[in-house]
Scaffold this active site. Structure first.
Site, PDB file in Angstrom:
ATOM      1  N   GLY A  14       0.823  -1.214   0.000  1.00  0.00           N
ATOM      2  CA  GLY A  14       0.000   0.000   0.000  1.00  0.00           C
ATOM      3  C   GLY A  14       0.856   1.263   0.000  1.00  0.00           C
ATOM      4  N   LYS A  40      -5.441   0.863  10.145  1.00  0.00           N
ATOM      5  CA  LYS A  40      -5.607   0.522  11.561  1.00  0.00           C
ATOM      6  C   LYS A  40      -4.275   0.545  12.301  1.00  0.00           C
ATOM      7  CE  LYS A  40      -7.676  -3.553  13.866  1.00  0.00           C
ATOM      8  NZ  LYS A  40      -8.287  -4.858  13.511  1.00  0.00           N
ATOM      9  N   LEU A  41      -3.186   0.561  11.571  1.00  0.00           N
ATOM     10  CA  LEU A  41      -1.843   0.488  12.140  1.00  0.00           C
ATOM     11  C   LEU A  41      -1.694  -0.730  13.045  1.00  0.00           C
ATOM     12  CD1 LEU A  41      -1.051   4.273  12.814  1.00  0.00           C
ATOM     13  CD2 LEU A  41      -0.441   2.879  10.830  1.00  0.00           C
ATOM     14  N   THR A  59      -2.034 -10.372   6.707  1.00  0.00           N
ATOM     15  CA  THR A  59      -1.394 -10.933   5.517  1.00  0.00           C
ATOM     16  C   THR A  59      -0.442 -12.105   5.757  1.00  0.00           C
ATOM     17  OG1 THR A  59       0.428  -9.350   5.653  1.00  0.00           O
ATOM     18  CG2 THR A  59      -1.488  -8.709   4.319  1.00  0.00           C
ATOM     19  N   THR A  76      -4.686 -12.040  -3.979  1.00  0.00           N
ATOM     20  CA  THR A  76      -3.456 -12.827  -4.029  1.00  0.00           C
ATOM     21  C   THR A  76      -3.603 -14.099  -4.874  1.00  0.00           C
ATOM     22  OG1 THR A  76      -2.100 -14.272  -2.613  1.00  0.00           O
ATOM     23  CG2 THR A  76      -4.262 -13.747  -1.789  1.00  0.00           C
ATOM     24  N   ASP A  77      -2.478 -14.589  -5.385  1.00  0.00           N
ATOM     25  CA  ASP A  77      -2.488 -15.863  -6.126  1.00  0.00           C
ATOM     26  C   ASP A  77      -2.842 -17.037  -5.205  1.00  0.00           C
ATOM     27  OD1 ASP A  77      -0.101 -15.975  -4.672  1.00  0.00           O
ATOM     28  OD2 ASP A  77       1.196 -16.348  -6.399  1.00  0.00           O
ATOM     29  N   GLU A  78      -2.745 -16.811  -3.890  1.00  0.00           N
ATOM     30  CA  GLU A  78      -3.004 -17.925  -2.960  1.00  0.00           C
ATOM     31  C   GLU A  78      -4.456 -18.385  -2.989  1.00  0.00           C
ATOM     32  OE1 GLU A  78      -1.013 -17.910   0.795  1.00  0.00           O
ATOM     33  OE2 GLU A  78       0.482 -16.479   0.103  1.00  0.00           O
ATOM     34  N   TYR A 116      -5.618 -17.639   5.893  1.00  0.00           N
ATOM     35  CA  TYR A 116      -5.314 -16.399   5.152  1.00  0.00           C
ATOM     36  C   TYR A 116      -5.933 -16.440   3.754  1.00  0.00           C
ATOM     37  CZ  TYR A 116      -2.749 -13.258   2.046  1.00  0.00           C
ATOM     38  OH  TYR A 116      -2.437 -12.322   1.084  1.00  0.00           O
ATOM     39  N   LYS A 140      -9.133 -14.337   2.078  1.00  0.00           N
ATOM     40  CA  LYS A 140      -8.934 -13.496   0.889  1.00  0.00           C
ATOM     41  C   LYS A 140      -9.902 -13.939  -0.215  1.00  0.00           C
ATOM     42  CE  LYS A 140      -6.292 -10.680   0.165  1.00  0.00           C
ATOM     43  NZ  LYS A 140      -6.402  -9.201   0.415  1.00  0.00           N
ATOM     44  N   LYS A 180       8.159 -11.956   6.629  1.00  0.00           N
ATOM     45  CA  LYS A 180       8.040 -12.578   5.303  1.00  0.00           C
ATOM     46  C   LYS A 180       9.418 -13.051   4.813  1.00  0.00           C
ATOM     47  CE  LYS A 180       3.633 -11.511   5.218  1.00  0.00           C
ATOM     48  NZ  LYS A 180       3.120 -10.223   4.943  1.00  0.00           N
ATOM     49  N   TYR A 235      11.635 -23.573   5.728  1.00  0.00           N
ATOM     50  CA  TYR A 235      10.583 -24.554   5.967  1.00  0.00           C
ATOM     51  C   TYR A 235      10.799 -25.817   5.136  1.00  0.00           C
ATOM     52  CZ  TYR A 235       7.488 -21.362   8.520  1.00  0.00           C
ATOM     53  OH  TYR A 235       6.924 -20.535   9.445  1.00  0.00           O
ATOM     54  N   ARG A 254       5.575 -25.613   7.397  1.00  0.00           N
ATOM     55  CA  ARG A 254       4.289 -25.007   7.740  1.00  0.00           C
ATOM     56  C   ARG A 254       3.174 -26.012   7.439  1.00  0.00           C
ATOM     57  NH1 ARG A 254       3.490 -19.985   3.960  1.00  0.00           N
ATOM     58  NH2 ARG A 254       4.307 -18.739   5.663  1.00  0.00           N
ATOM     59  N   GLY A 268       0.099 -27.642   5.845  1.00  0.00           N
ATOM     60  CA  GLY A 268      -0.651 -27.344   4.608  1.00  0.00           C
ATOM     61  C   GLY A 268       0.095 -26.433   3.645  1.00  0.00           C
TER      62      GLY A 268
HETATM   63  N1  LIG Z   1       2.850  -9.407   0.239  1.00  0.00           N
HETATM   64  C1  LIG Z   1       2.526 -10.174  -0.803  1.00  0.00           C
HETATM   65  O1  LIG Z   1       3.347 -10.941  -1.276  1.00  0.00           O
HETATM   66  C2  LIG Z   1       1.158 -10.074  -1.410  1.00  0.00           C
HETATM   67  C3  LIG Z   1       0.930 -10.714  -2.630  1.00  0.00           C
HETATM   68  C4  LIG Z   1      -0.336 -10.617  -3.225  1.00  0.00           C
HETATM   69  C5  LIG Z   1      -1.333  -9.895  -2.598  1.00  0.00           C
HETATM   70  N2  LIG Z   1      -1.091  -9.293  -1.398  1.00  0.00           N
HETATM   71  C6  LIG Z   1      -2.196  -8.517  -0.799  1.00  0.00           C
HETATM   72  O2  LIG Z   1      -1.779  -7.159  -0.818  1.00  0.00           O
HETATM   73  C7  LIG Z   1      -2.342  -6.451   0.290  1.00  0.00           C
HETATM   74  C8  LIG Z   1      -1.241  -5.747   1.044  1.00  0.00           C
HETATM   75  O3  LIG Z   1      -0.283  -6.698   1.483  1.00  0.00           O
HETATM   76  P1  LIG Z   1       1.040  -6.241   2.254  1.00  0.00           P
HETATM   77  O4  LIG Z   1       2.041  -7.302   2.036  1.00  0.00           O
HETATM   78  O5  LIG Z   1       1.360  -4.830   1.928  1.00  0.00           O
HETATM   79  O6  LIG Z   1       0.536  -6.331   3.760  1.00  0.00           O
HETATM   80  P2  LIG Z   1       1.068  -5.668   5.096  1.00  0.00           P
HETATM   81  O7  LIG Z   1       0.786  -6.680   6.160  1.00  0.00           O
HETATM   82  O8  LIG Z   1       2.450  -5.138   4.937  1.00  0.00           O
HETATM   83  O9  LIG Z   1       0.116  -4.398   5.298  1.00  0.00           O
HETATM   84  C9  LIG Z   1      -1.221  -4.501   5.632  1.00  0.00           C
HETATM   85  C10 LIG Z   1      -1.699  -3.102   6.019  1.00  0.00           C
HETATM   86  O10 LIG Z   1      -3.106  -3.179   6.301  1.00  0.00           O
HETATM   87  C11 LIG Z   1      -3.341  -2.543   7.561  1.00  0.00           C
HETATM   88  N3  LIG Z   1      -4.512  -3.193   8.162  1.00  0.00           N
HETATM   89  C12 LIG Z   1      -4.613  -4.485   8.604  1.00  0.00           C
HETATM   90  N4  LIG Z   1      -5.852  -4.707   9.078  1.00  0.00           N
HETATM   91  C13 LIG Z   1      -6.546  -3.552   8.905  1.00  0.00           C
HETATM   92  C14 LIG Z   1      -7.884  -3.174   9.179  1.00  0.00           C
HETATM   93  N5  LIG Z   1      -8.743  -4.023   9.745  1.00  0.00           N
HETATM   94  N6  LIG Z   1      -8.279  -1.921   8.860  1.00  0.00           N
HETATM   95  C15 LIG Z   1      -7.398  -1.038   8.299  1.00  0.00           C
HETATM   96  N7  LIG Z   1      -6.122  -1.338   8.042  1.00  0.00           N
HETATM   97  C16 LIG Z   1      -5.707  -2.591   8.334  1.00  0.00           C
HETATM   98  C17 LIG Z   1      -2.065  -2.745   8.370  1.00  0.00           C
HETATM   99  O11 LIG Z   1      -1.968  -1.821   9.427  1.00  0.00           O
HETATM  100  C18 LIG Z   1      -1.017  -2.555   7.279  1.00  0.00           C
HETATM  101  O12 LIG Z   1      -0.726  -1.186   7.099  1.00  0.00           O
HETATM  102  C19 LIG Z   1      -3.079  -7.501   1.113  1.00  0.00           C
HETATM  103  O13 LIG Z   1      -4.446  -7.429   0.810  1.00  0.00           O
HETATM  104  C20 LIG Z   1      -2.490  -8.828   0.657  1.00  0.00           C
HETATM  105  O14 LIG Z   1      -3.422  -9.883   0.794  1.00  0.00           O
HETATM  106  C21 LIG Z   1       0.122  -9.364  -0.801  1.00  0.00           C
END
Ligand SMILES: NC(=O)c1ccc[n+]([C@@H]2O[C@H](COP(=O)([O-])OP(=O)(O)OC[C@H]3O[C@@H](n4cnc5c(N)ncnc54)[C@H](O)[C@@H]3O)[C@@H](O)[C@H]2O)c1
Length: 329
Positions: free
Chosen positions: A13, A33-34, A79, A118-120, A142, A146, A181, A199, A265, A267
């Site tokens: 984001g 939400k931090l 996530t 996500t691809d998951e 997770y 999603k 991660k 893993y 992990r 599954g």
């Molecule tokens: N990281 C990856 O490899 C990946 C791949 C594909 C898709 N995604 C998707 O991309 C999006 C972002 O992933 P990321 O890796 O940046 O995650 P991240 O965990 O780094 O960030 C998640 C953000 O969402 C905020 N948040 C969590 N719950 C909240 C809530 N209830 N209300 C408001 N804010 C909330 C957190 O404070 C954080 O700022 C997710 O939807 C994830 O499923 C991630």
């Protein structure tokens, strides 16, 4: 454009917000939400309006929308697969309740909506690649939550004609990713001479996507995607986890004897792979190959100790001990 970016203080984001403000001149309101993964310092150099709140809280969403936006892009999610196994409840609240509240807001106000997914959701694939028409077959809390959120988005398109699209990315990596991660975990442990916990046999295959490419893909879908359409956004290269760890060892100057195979992990999906022809036809293409992106990422973590030092001494330290049964060095 004027955008509401939910979860904009997290890894992908914040990269997206930086890109939209810097390259497109968008005005951005961030609602976040931090949680442990959300960090205001991810956006300290980017002009934006910040609203602290949860997407599952209709009052917080209404507050954020007071600023007047044309579109909502939802990154907000719990996530981390391992955390979804030890405590799935927060995943349901954020993914299901939160997406519902945002969709209701988009419906009432006629806003464009993009769901970051996500691809998951497709589960594991031994050979070939998933297209957008592949069956959904999630295997962890997770990915199941999603998937549920994606289905809710599609239902709002069909039932209420909400102008929503879904973007399913493969494994993202790059600057500002929380060190639970794989890639930042291994970089920071390698830089500290800590063991590198792999893993199982480490032969799980992931399709690596540089975060700026993913962010650009999401922006592309926001502007050019069709209502009700899903777009896969896959990285240009696949690699096994063990291969990723070995490349990080080479880039950090660590040694292979740090590798420690730990219990797999439950599954654990074996391989993810996405076909991205549909978003390519829309004019997007990944720019960054894995070698180049990984080198840049390692350099970023080396140079930005201010970013990760507070994490390695806080909540993450306790999480790491629970997860791997040993303390960080
Ligand atoms: N990281 C990856 O490899 C990946 C791949 C594909 C898709 N995604 C998707 O991309 C999006 C972002 O992933 P990321 O890796 O940046 O995650 P991240 O965990 O780094 O960030 C998640 C953000 O969402 C905020 N948040 C969590 N719950 C909240 C809530 N209830 N209300 C408001 N804010 C909330 C957190 O404070 C954080 O700022 C997710 O939807 C994830 O499923 C991630």
């Amino acid at each position: 454009m004027r955008l509401l970016v939910c979860g904009g203080a997290g890894f992908i984001g914040s990269n997206f917000v930086r890109q939209r403000v810097g390259e497109h001149g968008d005005e951005v309101v961030v609602l976040d939400k931090l949680t442990y993964a959300g960090r205001p310092e991810n956006l300290r150099d980017v002009e934006h309006v910040f609203v602290h709140g949860a997407i599952e809280d209709p009052a917080a969403v209404a507050d954020a929308l007071e600023h007047g936006v044309e579109a909502v892009v939802n990154f907000a999610a719990e996530t981390h697969v391992d955390r979804s196994i030890s405590g799935p409840e927060a995943f349901l609240r954020t993914q299901m309740d939160g997406t519902y509240v945002l969709l209701e807001a988009a419906r009432e106000r006629g806003l464009r909506y993009v769901q970051v997914s996500t691809d998951e959701v497709y589960g594991s694939i031994e050979e070939g690649s998933f297209t957008e028409a592949s069956p959904l077959n999630p295997s962890s809390p997770y990915s199941a939550t999603k998937t549920g959120a994606d289905l809710l988005v599609t239902s709002y398109v069909h039932t209420y004609a909400v102008n929503a699209s879904i973007c399913r990315g493969s494994n993202a990596y790059g600057p500002r990713q929380y060190p639970e991660k794989l890639i930042p975990l291994m970089i920071l442990n390698a830089l500290h001479g800590d063991p590198l916990p792999v893993y199982g046999d480490g032969l799980q295959v992931r399709n690596w996507l540089y975060v700026e490419d993913f962010a650009r893909g999401i922006g592309h879908v926001l502007q050019h995607g069709q209502a009700g359409a899903v777009y896969n956004v896959g990285g240009p290269d696949e690699a096994t986890n063990l291969d990723v760890v070995r490349r990080i060892i080479a880039l950090t100057g660590a040694t292979e004897d740090l590798i420690e195979h730990v219990t797999d992990r439950p599954g654990h999906d074996r391989r993810y792979s996405l076909a991205s022809d549909k978003i390519r036809a829309l004019g997007w293409q990944a720019q960054v190959r894995f070698d180049q992106g990984l080198e840049h990422t390692v350099a970023w973590y080396r140079e930005n100790t201010w970013w990760w030092e507070p994490i390695r001494s806080g909540e993450y330290r306790a999480y790491y001990e629970r997860q791997y049964g040993r303390a960080l060095g």
